[in-house]
Design a protein around this motif. Structure first.
Motif, mmCIF file in Angstrom:
data_model
loop_
_atom_site.group_PDB
_atom_site.id
_atom_site.type_symbol
_atom_site.label_atom_id
_atom_site.label_comp_id
_atom_site.label_asym_id
_atom_site.label_seq_id
_atom_site.Cartn_x
_atom_site.Cartn_y
_atom_site.Cartn_z
ATOM 1 N N ASN A 136 -8.250 8.561 18.373
ATOM 2 C CA ASN A 136 -6.740 8.076 18.911
ATOM 3 C C ASN A 136 -6.499 6.733 18.423
ATOM 4 O OD1 ASN A 136 -8.488 6.808 20.495
ATOM 5 N ND2 ASN A 136 -7.318 7.362 22.458
ATOM 6 N N LEU A 137 -7.319 6.248 17.536
ATOM 7 C CA LEU A 137 -7.175 4.795 17.103
ATOM 8 C C LEU A 137 -7.204 4.500 15.772
ATOM 9 C CD1 LEU A 137 -9.414 2.475 19.728
ATOM 10 C CD2 LEU A 137 -7.076 2.723 19.409
ATOM 11 N N TYR A 138 -8.380 5.191 14.947
ATOM 12 C CA TYR A 138 -8.575 5.099 13.488
ATOM 13 C C TYR A 138 -8.271 6.442 12.966
ATOM 14 C CZ TYR A 138 -11.225 0.931 14.931
ATOM 15 O OH TYR A 138 -11.633 -0.218 15.440
ATOM 16 N N GLY A 139 -7.703 5.894 11.638
ATOM 17 C CA GLY A 139 -7.520 7.107 10.661
ATOM 18 C C GLY A 139 -6.648 6.632 9.536
ATOM 19 N N LYS A 140 -5.912 7.330 8.987
ATOM 20 C CA LYS A 140 -5.346 6.951 7.722
ATOM 21 C C LYS A 140 -3.818 6.919 7.859
ATOM 22 C CE LYS A 140 -8.716 9.326 4.613
ATOM 23 N NZ LYS A 140 -9.072 10.399 3.838
ATOM 24 N N GLY A 141 -3.255 6.063 7.033
ATOM 25 C CA GLY A 141 -1.617 6.089 7.078
ATOM 26 C C GLY A 141 -1.089 6.077 5.901
ATOM 27 N N PHE A 142 0.006 6.881 5.946
ATOM 28 C CA PHE A 142 0.698 7.649 4.802
ATOM 29 C C PHE A 142 2.319 6.995 4.933
ATOM 30 C CE2 PHE A 142 -2.718 10.243 5.585
ATOM 31 C CZ PHE A 142 -3.158 10.460 4.183
ATOM 32 N N ASP A 143 2.791 6.674 3.532
ATOM 33 C CA ASP A 143 4.259 6.689 3.710
ATOM 34 C C ASP A 143 4.863 7.692 3.791
ATOM 35 O OD1 ASP A 143 4.080 7.647 1.170
ATOM 36 O OD2 ASP A 143 4.388 5.937 -0.034
ATOM 37 N N LYS A 144 6.501 7.605 3.654
ATOM 38 C CA LYS A 144 7.230 8.720 3.855
ATOM 39 C C LYS A 144 6.966 9.832 2.942
ATOM 40 C CE LYS A 144 11.162 6.569 1.746
ATOM 41 N NZ LYS A 144 12.655 6.120 2.002
ATOM 42 N N ASN A 145 6.489 9.476 1.560
ATOM 43 C CA ASN A 145 6.332 10.187 0.591
ATOM 44 C C ASN A 145 5.074 10.961 0.643
ATOM 45 O OD1 ASN A 145 9.058 9.685 -0.606
ATOM 46 N ND2 ASN A 145 8.168 7.813 -1.480
ATOM 47 N N GLY A 146 4.175 10.513 1.848
ATOM 48 C CA GLY A 146 2.789 11.362 1.764
ATOM 49 C C GLY A 146 1.925 10.533 0.890
ATOM 50 N N LYS A 147 1.968 9.157 0.550
ATOM 51 C CA LYS A 147 1.325 8.512 -0.343
ATOM 52 C C LYS A 147 0.598 7.757 0.848
ATOM 53 C CE LYS A 147 0.797 4.878 -3.691
ATOM 54 N NZ LYS A 147 1.619 3.978 -4.797
ATOM 55 N N LEU A 148 -0.782 7.686 0.458
ATOM 56 C CA LEU A 148 -1.991 7.153 1.238
ATOM 57 C C LEU A 148 -1.772 5.420 1.085
ATOM 58 C CD1 LEU A 148 -4.526 6.792 3.220
ATOM 59 C CD2 LEU A 148 -5.881 6.967 1.100
ATOM 60 N N VAL A 149 -1.336 4.911 2.194
ATOM 61 C CA VAL A 149 -1.101 3.259 1.869
ATOM 62 C C VAL A 149 -2.088 2.469 2.702
ATOM 63 C CG1 VAL A 149 1.359 3.460 1.592
ATOM 64 C CG2 VAL A 149 0.396 3.437 3.907
ATOM 65 N N ASN A 150 -2.988 3.045 3.762
ATOM 66 C CA ASN A 150 -4.069 2.389 4.644
ATOM 67 C C ASN A 150 -4.992 3.561 4.914
ATOM 68 O OD1 ASN A 150 -5.617 0.784 6.123
ATOM 69 N ND2 ASN A 150 -3.714 0.012 7.121
ATOM 70 N N SER A 151 -6.238 3.192 4.135
ATOM 71 C CA SER A 151 -7.603 4.188 4.493
ATOM 72 C C SER A 151 -8.135 3.647 6.013
ATOM 73 C CB SER A 151 -8.145 4.402 3.272
ATOM 74 O OG SER A 151 -8.742 3.031 2.988
ATOM 75 N N ASP A 152 -7.991 2.506 6.166
ATOM 76 C CA ASP A 152 -8.409 1.991 7.556
ATOM 77 C C ASP A 152 -7.488 1.801 8.453
ATOM 78 O OD1 ASP A 152 -10.599 1.264 9.076
ATOM 79 O OD2 ASP A 152 -10.835 -0.731 8.478
ATOM 80 N N PHE A 153 -6.638 2.585 8.866
ATOM 81 C CA PHE A 153 -5.370 2.350 9.843
ATOM 82 C C PHE A 153 -5.964 2.298 11.246
ATOM 83 C CE2 PHE A 153 -1.915 3.235 12.173
ATOM 84 C CZ PHE A 153 -0.633 2.397 11.828
#
Length: 287
Positions: A108-125
């Motif tokens: 519930n803390l760590y994962g991946k962040g994506f933009d509205k187009n589904g592009k990975l923007v942060n692999s250590d979110f």
């Protein structure tokens, strides 16, 4: 006579020399001994289980060696390598117990962040630290075969071990995919787990975690402020200035107010209003 008596020893010496030469030639033709087998590196193997159906009654994890020894009573029934927390996110040391077991848990803390187009923007979110772009989404990291050790989320689970023998996690203990199911199956809630090696004790770990939480909150607040300023700047760039001749004052038209035509535009002729014709009188009614 002396020459005759010396011939037999000479002949014997020659025969012996020829025999030794033949033996040396024959031995030189033998294949050389094979080189010794290389020592097998422990990191080539995820671990070993020899306990059969026996339960794991205790476990000792050494974060310096990056290995866990598994015990049934006093007998070693297996071992596994692992990846504990990196120095900036250390795994706490001390005596713990398995508090909870969840096979298909996600973080519930760590994962991946994506933009509205589904592009990975942060692999250590991280939730509470990082800000998603508008319209983006968070994808939680998997923590399969999770065995909780602390109330704030430290536990053992399947996870990537990119360089065996080195720390790699955010505090949890990552296990190889071949060994995690074995540990999960043969442990129970309450199984003692001792963590040794270079790392903070649990109380120190909690203080460090509280300080990081404050820093993360400040970073998130700064990110939100920056995003709000960027949005305001974008809005201002598309809004007409109050004195812009191409738009109404203040960019807003009040009810009943018409927008004046641009300069140089000929005025429209006034609309002629004809007077109303008198009404025709109705005929007298018949009595």
């Amino acid at each position: 006579m002396k020459l005759k008596n010396s011939l037999p020893p000479l002949r014997a010496a020659l025969v012996l020399g020829m025999m030794l030469l033949a033996a040396s030639c024959q031995s030189s033709r033998k294949k050389p001994a094979p080189p010794p087998e290389p020592v097998k590196e422990v990191w080539k193997y995820p671990g070993e289980w020899t306990g059969g159906n026996k339960p794991i009654t205790s476990m000792v994890i050494n974060v310096d060696a990056q290995r866990a020894m598994l015990y049934n009573g006093k007998d070693v029934v297996g071992w596994t390598y692992l990846a504990s927390g990196i120095p900036s996110f250390p795994t706490p040391t001390g005596d713990f117990k398995i508090l909870e077991k969840i096979k298909d848990k996600v973080s519930n803390l760590y994962g991946k962040g994506f933009d509205k187009n589904g592009k990975l923007v942060n692999s250590d979110f991280k939730q509470g630290r990082d800000l998603l772009p508008e319209g983006g989404h968070f994808e939680a990291a998997k923590m399969t075969y999770f065995m909780r050790l602390t109330g704030d989320g430290v536990g053992m689970h399947i996870g990537p071990i990119p360089k065996p023998g080195r720390r790699a996690s955010h505090g949890c203990i990552r296990l190889p995919s071949k060994m995690a199911p074995i540990l999960f199956e043969h442990t129970s809630v309450g199984t003692p787990v001792t963590i040794t090696g270079n790392g903070p004790d649990y109380q120190t770990y909690l203080k460090q975690s509280a300080e990081k939480a404050k820093a993360n909150a400040a970073k998130l607040a700064a990110s939100k402020k920056k995003a709000a300023e960027a949005a305001a700047a974008a809005t201002a760039a598309t809004t007409l200035a109050p004195d812009d001749p191409n738009g109404p004052k203040g960019g807003v038209t009040t009810p009943g107010e018409t927008t004046p035509p641009p300069l140089g535009t000929p005025a429209s002729p006034p609309i002629e209003v004809k007077p109303a014709e008198p009404a025709t009188p109705a005929p007298p009614a018949n009595n």
